[in-house]
Design a protein around this motif. Structure first.
Motif, PDB file in Angstrom:
ATOM      1  N   THR A   1      60.177 110.291  31.758  1.00 65.19           N
ATOM      2  CA  THR A   1      61.220 109.893  30.809  1.00 65.19           C
ATOM      3  C   THR A   1      60.824 108.658  29.997  1.00 65.19           C
ATOM      4  O   THR A   1      61.586 108.230  29.123  1.00 65.19           O
ATOM      5  CB  THR A   1      62.534 109.595  31.552  1.00 65.19           C
ATOM      6  OG1 THR A   1      62.374 108.413  32.353  1.00 65.19           O
ATOM      7  CG2 THR A   1      62.928 110.752  32.452  1.00 65.19           C
ATOM      8  N   LEU A   2      59.653 108.112  30.260  1.00 66.12           N
ATOM      9  CA  LEU A   2      59.254 106.866  29.604  1.00 66.12           C
ATOM     10  C   LEU A   2      58.822 107.113  28.156  1.00 66.12           C
ATOM     11  O   LEU A   2      58.379 108.218  27.808  1.00 66.12           O
ATOM     12  CB  LEU A   2      58.098 106.228  30.380  1.00 66.12           C
ATOM     13  CG  LEU A   2      58.404 105.775  31.811  1.00 66.12           C
ATOM     14  CD1 LEU A   2      57.119 105.309  32.487  1.00 66.12           C
ATOM     15  CD2 LEU A   2      59.437 104.658  31.814  1.00 66.12           C
TER      16      LEU A   2
ATOM     17  N   ARG B   1      60.823 109.280  37.400  1.00 63.78           N
ATOM     18  CA  ARG B   1      61.190 108.547  36.178  1.00 63.78           C
ATOM     19  C   ARG B   1      60.047 108.487  35.166  1.00 63.78           C
ATOM     20  O   ARG B   1      60.281 108.168  33.985  1.00 63.78           O
ATOM     21  CB  ARG B   1      61.604 107.120  36.559  1.00 63.78           C
ATOM     22  CG  ARG B   1      62.936 106.986  37.292  1.00 63.78           C
ATOM     23  CD  ARG B   1      64.107 107.026  36.324  1.00 63.78           C
ATOM     24  NE  ARG B   1      63.946 106.063  35.243  1.00 63.78           N
ATOM     25  CZ  ARG B   1      64.223 104.760  35.339  1.00 63.78           C
ATOM     26  NH1 ARG B   1      64.675 104.260  36.500  1.00 63.78           N
ATOM     27  NH2 ARG B   1      64.065 103.968  34.305  1.00 63.78           N
ATOM     28  N   LEU B   2      58.849 108.789  35.582  1.00 63.06           N
ATOM     29  CA  LEU B   2      57.698 108.579  34.709  1.00 63.06           C
ATOM     30  C   LEU B   2      57.717 109.498  33.491  1.00 63.06           C
ATOM     31  O   LEU B   2      57.234 109.125  32.420  1.00 63.06           O
ATOM     32  CB  LEU B   2      56.396 108.779  35.487  1.00 63.06           C
ATOM     33  CG  LEU B   2      56.176 107.847  36.690  1.00 63.06           C
ATOM     34  CD1 LEU B   2      54.811 108.111  37.321  1.00 63.06           C
ATOM     35  CD2 LEU B   2      56.303 106.385  36.282  1.00 63.06           C
TER      36      LEU B   2
ATOM     37  N   VAL C   1      50.602 103.101  33.109  1.00 59.60           N
ATOM     38  CA  VAL C   1      51.207 103.514  34.368  1.00 59.60           C
ATOM     39  C   VAL C   1      50.118 103.576  35.429  1.00 59.60           C
ATOM     40  O   VAL C   1      49.035 104.144  35.207  1.00 59.60           O
ATOM     41  CB  VAL C   1      51.898 104.892  34.243  1.00 59.60           C
ATOM     42  CG1 VAL C   1      52.517 105.294  35.580  1.00 59.60           C
ATOM     43  CG2 VAL C   1      52.953 104.863  33.147  1.00 59.60           C
TER      44      VAL C   1
ATOM     45  N   TYR D   1      56.050 106.544  25.973  1.00 63.96           N
ATOM     46  CA  TYR D   1      54.641 106.165  26.057  1.00 63.96           C
ATOM     47  C   TYR D   1      54.138 105.672  24.700  1.00 63.96           C
ATOM     48  O   TYR D   1      54.765 105.872  23.676  1.00 63.96           O
ATOM     49  CB  TYR D   1      53.805 107.344  26.547  1.00 63.96           C
ATOM     50  CG  TYR D   1      54.011 107.642  28.020  1.00 63.96           C
ATOM     51  CD1 TYR D   1      53.140 107.140  28.971  1.00 63.96           C
ATOM     52  CD2 TYR D   1      55.099 108.407  28.453  1.00 63.96           C
ATOM     53  CE1 TYR D   1      53.326 107.402  30.318  1.00 63.96           C
ATOM     54  CE2 TYR D   1      55.301 108.665  29.794  1.00 63.96           C
ATOM     55  CZ  TYR D   1      54.410 108.163  30.728  1.00 63.96           C
ATOM     56  OH  TYR D   1      54.608 108.417  32.059  1.00 63.96           O
TER      57      TYR D   1
ATOM     58  N   VAL E   1      54.698 100.188  35.966  1.00 64.58           N
ATOM     59  CA  VAL E   1      54.680 100.389  34.515  1.00 64.58           C
ATOM     60  C   VAL E   1      54.633  99.013  33.867  1.00 64.58           C
ATOM     61  O   VAL E   1      55.452  98.138  34.181  1.00 64.58           O
ATOM     62  CB  VAL E   1      55.934 101.157  34.038  1.00 64.58           C
ATOM     63  CG1 VAL E   1      55.902 101.341  32.533  1.00 64.58           C
ATOM     64  CG2 VAL E   1      56.035 102.493  34.757  1.00 64.58           C
TER      65      VAL E   1
END
Length: 278
Positions: free
Chosen positions: A154-155, A151-152, A162, A157, A133
């Motif tokens: 929860t980012l 975890r992706l 990514v 954006y 990321v």
């Protein structure tokens, strides 16, 4: 343009780059360009104030623009308003304007590390143990993190990219002046990005690199195509550097350095419409 053409050579000689000495490369380059041009060096923060007095501005190892984003945007606006010749020209479509090109190239099915910037596109990324990321405006690995797939989602954006973390054999860089290939270097150890050795590219390798040079459509300038070699032998684009690519000229032999300087000098004369020896 009476007399010899004048160049404002933009560089941050004090920038502390990991594994690279910007100052040595730009001292060498500017000293050789003085054979054909009147050259003055300046820090990137001084370029806007000084540029009108020169026939062209050559942007070299000026450091990541995210450290001086407002001033860089003002430089671009001033150059556009005054019709200033900037080398590389400010029409670049790659790192010069951020990392959007990685998304564009992914969508166009170019051989690039798959890249997304929206949570609804996570399904387009291949399965991987980890994911990289990084900020869209990043450089020199600033702001980069490595996360597991869970975890992706929860980012936050919007300003991030990514990518899957690629298990590559090595990285390789191809260096061009205008559309002419100059030399290639590779990092045999994936953990030591800037410990580079000369690399003899195959025709397939050069065809790969030239696809991205052609995509960028710059008429003049210096570009570096960075790629990684996957375990299956495929090359994937990591970065297309068209703003201020470090050239690692200290790692090539003297004839290669001389050829590069000659190519850059010839390119600058074409860019300015001048003739060598003026």
């Amino acid at each position: 343009m009476p007399g010899r053409p004048s160049i404002l050579f933009v560089t941050d000689l004090a920038y502390d780059a990991r594994g690279r000495r910007y100052c040595d490369e730009d001292i060498f380059l500017s000293s050789r360009l003085r054979n054909d041009f009147d050259v003055a060096l300046c820090h990137p923060l001084d370029a806007t104030a000084l540029m009108d007095a020169f026939d062209a501005v050559v942007v070299r190892n000026s450091g990541p623009v995210l450290h001086y984003r407002t001033e860089y945007d003002a430089f671009r606006e001033h150059a556009a308003a005054r019709g200033t010749r900037v080398y590389n020209p400010l029409s670049g479509r790659a790192d010069m304007v951020g990392k959007q090109y990685l998304l564009d190239l992914t969508a166009a099915a170019y051989p690039v590390i798959p890249t997304i910037d929206r949570p609804q596109d996570l399904g387009r990324l291949p399965e991987a143990d980890q994911y990289v990321v990084k900020p869209k405006a990043g450089a020199d690995s600033i702001g980069l993190s490595v996360l597991p797939r869970e975890r992706l989602s929860t980012l936050a954006y919007g300003d991030i990219l990514v990518q899957p973390r690629i298990d590559f054999r090595y990285e390789v860089s191809f260096y061009f002046v205008d559309d002419a290939f100059q030399y290639a270097l590779h990092a045999p150890d994936p953990q030591r990005r800037w410990v580079l050795e000369p690399y003899e590219p195959t025709e397939a390798d050069l065809g790969f690199a030239r696809r991205f040079i052609g995509w960028n459509t710059l008429d003049h300038g210096i570009q570096r195509v960075d790629a990684c070699r996957t375990p299956e032998g495929e090359l994937l684009l990591v970065e297309l550097e068209d703003l201020n690519p470090y050239l690692s000229l200290d790692l090539v032999d003297a004839p290669t350095r001389d050829t590069f300087v000659t190519s850059m000098t010839t390119s600058l004369h074409r860019f300015l419409g001048t003739a060598p020896g003026r």
